[in-house]
Design an enzyme around this catalytic site. Structure first.
Site, PDB file in Angstrom:
ATOM      1  N   ASN A   7       1.460 -42.574 -16.654  1.00 52.30           N
ATOM      2  CA  ASN A   7       2.433 -43.387 -15.932  1.00 52.30           C
ATOM      3  C   ASN A   7       3.759 -43.215 -16.659  1.00 52.30           C
ATOM      4  O   ASN A   7       4.026 -43.883 -17.658  1.00 52.30           O
ATOM      5  CB  ASN A   7       1.971 -44.846 -15.940  1.00 52.30           C
ATOM      6  N   ARG A  80       0.778 -41.400 -11.871  1.00 55.61           N
ATOM      7  CA  ARG A  80       1.292 -42.458 -10.998  1.00 55.61           C
ATOM      8  C   ARG A  80       2.666 -42.014 -10.502  1.00 55.61           C
ATOM      9  O   ARG A  80       3.548 -41.686 -11.317  1.00 55.61           O
ATOM     10  CB  ARG A  80       1.398 -43.762 -11.777  1.00 55.61           C
ATOM     11  N   HIS A 169       2.998 -51.154  -5.282  1.00 59.49           N
ATOM     12  CA  HIS A 169       1.793 -51.741  -5.908  1.00 59.49           C
ATOM     13  C   HIS A 169       0.543 -51.434  -5.097  1.00 59.49           C
ATOM     14  O   HIS A 169      -0.463 -52.147  -5.193  1.00 59.49           O
ATOM     15  CB  HIS A 169       1.874 -53.287  -6.009  1.00 59.49           C
ATOM     16  N   ARG A 230      13.826 -59.486 -10.978  1.00 55.75           N
ATOM     17  CA  ARG A 230      14.329 -59.128  -9.645  1.00 55.75           C
ATOM     18  C   ARG A 230      14.337 -60.337  -8.728  1.00 55.75           C
ATOM     19  O   ARG A 230      13.426 -61.173  -8.777  1.00 55.75           O
ATOM     20  CB  ARG A 230      13.433 -58.045  -9.026  1.00 55.75           C
ATOM     21  N   GLU A 378      -5.011 -50.671 -12.754  1.00 51.07           N
ATOM     22  CA  GLU A 378      -4.404 -49.556 -12.028  1.00 51.07           C
ATOM     23  C   GLU A 378      -4.788 -48.209 -12.638  1.00 51.07           C
ATOM     24  O   GLU A 378      -4.953 -47.226 -11.921  1.00 51.07           O
ATOM     25  CB  GLU A 378      -2.882 -49.728 -11.994  1.00 51.07           C
TER      26      GLU A 378
END
Ligand code: AMP
Length: 602
Positions: A7, A80, A169, A230, A378
């Site tokens: 990742n 990823r 996601h 965010r 993940e």
């Protein structure tokens, strides 16, 4: 089956070697401070990196992994990738074409895709002999309907700049939805699940019968829920106002929305929910408000998504906050009784997830909607997907390929019918040989006349046969007004007849109109190879077509006279979006055969 999962993010690089069967981790690596005195931690040991910047750091860090693994073998590398645009609805084996597409959609994720791609390029050099697979954050959401992905903005701008909702996601939403279904001992395809991924980045998804139909992140990961830094949803008018009144530039607005908003902007104490909860219970009003806004927005989305799906069977909480914060789960699921979701406060308080215990329910026993906390993973999900794609590719490479042909409408005639239509003693002439030995398409054609309509120029296939047989699609049947059965070729008893018109005369077929049952022709040697027999009925899975699809009920036909070929009709080819000719491989698994088309590059 160890998979290296990479990742490569904008501010950190994470890598792990994961056993794709059980999720256990063989090695972990993290790189922080990429741009200044990068620090590598590999299996808990820190190593200073002499260089900085993504490319240099990757060139130093990835060979370290190789060294640490020693004799331990890797089966592949899973990367990823944040944005797949609308091009990828599943993970893919990386080749030059895939790299190019990832590069082209970088405009939609300028902070992520270019560094993801760097990770791929360097890893391909370091692990040159391994297959590399890209797993996209966006692909699970590619099933969202048009009405959910479209912003109400002018069409020409939307189209020119690929402005639409993509969602992110996806790997996590899909993974926890699957775990929840498994826990409930139900097929995911029978459930409506709302998955709430609440971490530093947060999003919620409506997973209806296994497909994502709504999610809160949009064109970028900025839309939707309140996140660590965010903003999530905000009236675009407020930004226009700020640009006017504060003379804020695009850069400043971007920084504010992505880095200084969300929990950070609301609370004034940072982005960590633990601190916010603690301070809010100490009476800090900004932290109380931050928690209220966070959970209110979440509850609002839960209500909206149950409306989108017309109900909900399970609500799943995951991510650092969803897995660990009983306060957030409590506040966002209270007063959901009207939906049939009733929280059990004790169970909620006692939730403690681990690798061995990744799913826990926290609803009342009588709660119709199951409330669940699920530990996401993940890296494991990426490792599993990577292995799946590699195994599929190996299947394609090791099992024999067979052609799939789309057969258009055609007719086989007796000599009696040929005499009536073309003149006594007429011999059919060869236009082109067919793949089945000694069979040919004729130059001659006939008109078929049904109760509603007629169809001209129906091709005759030679040579003549003992029985007349017209093979048409269901669409043709509907058009000419005949309801003919789906039958294996040769089985014409009690099927409807039809009138034929040729250049010399007419002929009334008493029976013989059928819709050909999709079938595979093969020789006895082929049948041995595939482990099937004449008249077996198999499932045929078409992968790497334009979309995944399984044909059930495919008839196997074995004869020394046949050549290996699968036949589907035009309706089926259209529905499957297969090109006129494709190649495939067939292999028998658990009593059913699988046919996998070779990657269709068109
Ligand atoms: P993630 O991005 O999924 O790793 O989630 C990280 C976030 O989870 C952190 O920033 C914290 O806000 C949050 N978190 C972790 N543990 C807890 C906890 N016990 N209670 C509340 N929030 C937590």
């Amino acid at each position: 089956m160890n998979i290296l999962v990479i990742n490569c993010g904008s501010s950190s690089i994470k890598a792990a070697v994961i056993n794709a069967h059980n999720g256990s981790s063989v090695l972990t690596m993290k790189v922080e401070r990429i741009h200044d005195k990068a620090l590598i931690t590999i299996n808990g040991t820190s190593v200073d990196c002499p260089d900085s910047g993504h490319e240099a750091v990757l060139n130093f860090a990835l060979p370290l992994i190789k060294k640490h693994l020693g004799d331990q073998k890797l089966s592949g590398v899973g990367h990823r990738v944040v944005h797949g645009g609308d091009k990828f609805d599943m993970p893919v084996l990386i080749d030059a074409e895939v790299e190019n597409v990832i590069k082209n959609v970088s405009v939609l994720a300028p902070l992520h895709n270019p560094v993801n791609l760097l990770g791929i390029t360097v890893a391909q050099k370091v692990f040159a002999d391994l297959p590399h697979v890209a797993v996209f954050d966006t692909s699970f959401h590619q099933t969202m309907p048009r009405r959910a992905v479209t912003y109400a903005l002018p069409k020409h701008l939307r189209e020119k700049h690929s402005i639409r909702r993509y969602g992110f996601h996806g790997t996590s939403h899909e993974y926890v939805a699957n775990l929840a279904a498994k826990h409930l001992k139900a097929d995911l395809k029978t459930l409506r699940i709302i998955t709430c991924h609440l971490g530093n980045g947060s999003s919620i998804a409506a997973v209806e019968y296994g497909r994502s139909v709504e999610t809160s992140m949009g064109m970028t990961p900025l839309e939707g829920l309140v996140m660590g830094t965010r903003s999530g949803d905000v009236d675009p008018g407020a930004l226009i106002h700020l640009a006017n009144e504060e003379e804020m530039s695009v850069y400043e607005l971007n920084q504010m929305l992505n880095k200084k908003s969300g929990l950070t902007g609301l609370s004034g104490v940072g982005n960590d929910m633990r601190d916010i909860i603690e301070k809010s219970s100490d009476g800090d009003d900004d932290c109380r408000l931050a928690l209220q806004v966070f959970t209110h927005r979440l509850r609002k989305y839960i209500g909206a998504y149950s409306a989108v799906m017309g109900g909900v069977d399970a609500i799943v909480f995951t991510g650092g906050i969803g897995e660990n914060s009983s306060v957030v789960r409590h506040r966002s699921t209270q007063r959901l009784d009207y939906l049939g979701a009733v929280i059990n406060e004790d169970k909620n308080h006692d939730v403690k997830l681990s690798a061995e215990n990744p799913v826990q329910e926290f609803g009342m026993n009588h709660s119709r909607v199951k409330l669940m906390a699920v530990k996401t993973n993940e890296q494991f999900a990426i490792a599993q997907e990577t292995l799946r794609i590699i195994e599929e590719k190996n299947k394609v490479n090791t099992t024999p390929t067979i052609p799939i042909a789309v057969s258009g409408r055609h007719i086989h005639l007796t000599q009696e019918a040929v005499d009536a239509l073309f003149g006594k003693g007429y011999e059919l002439t060869v236009k082109a040989p067919l793949s089945q030995p000694k069979q040919f398409a004729c130059n001659e054609q006939v008109t078929i006349v049904g109760p509603k309509n007629k169809i001209e120029r129906v091709r005759i296939l030679g040579p003549t046969r003992p029985k007349n047989q017209l093979e048409i699609s269901r669409t043709d049947e509907f058009f000419i007004g005949i309801d003919a059965p789906v039958r294996a070729s040769g089985k014409v008893e009690n099927s409807p007849g039809i009138k034929l018109i040729g250049p010399v005369g007419e002929y009334q077929m008493k029976e013989g109109v059928i819709c050909a049952w999709r079938h595979i022709h093969m020789t006895p040697e082929d049948a041995d190879l595939f482990g099937v027999q004449d008249k077996d009925i198999v499932d045929v899975e078409v992968t790497n077509g334009l979309r995944p699809l399984t044909f059930g009920n495919v008839l196997v036909r074995v004869s020394p006279k046949y050549a290996l070929e699968m036949h589907i009709d035009t309706d089926e080819a259209n529905a499957a979006e297969l090109p006129r000719y494709s190649e495939g491989v067939l292999n028998k698994t658990d009593g059913s055969a699988k046919l996998i088309t070779k990657k269709n590059k068109n």
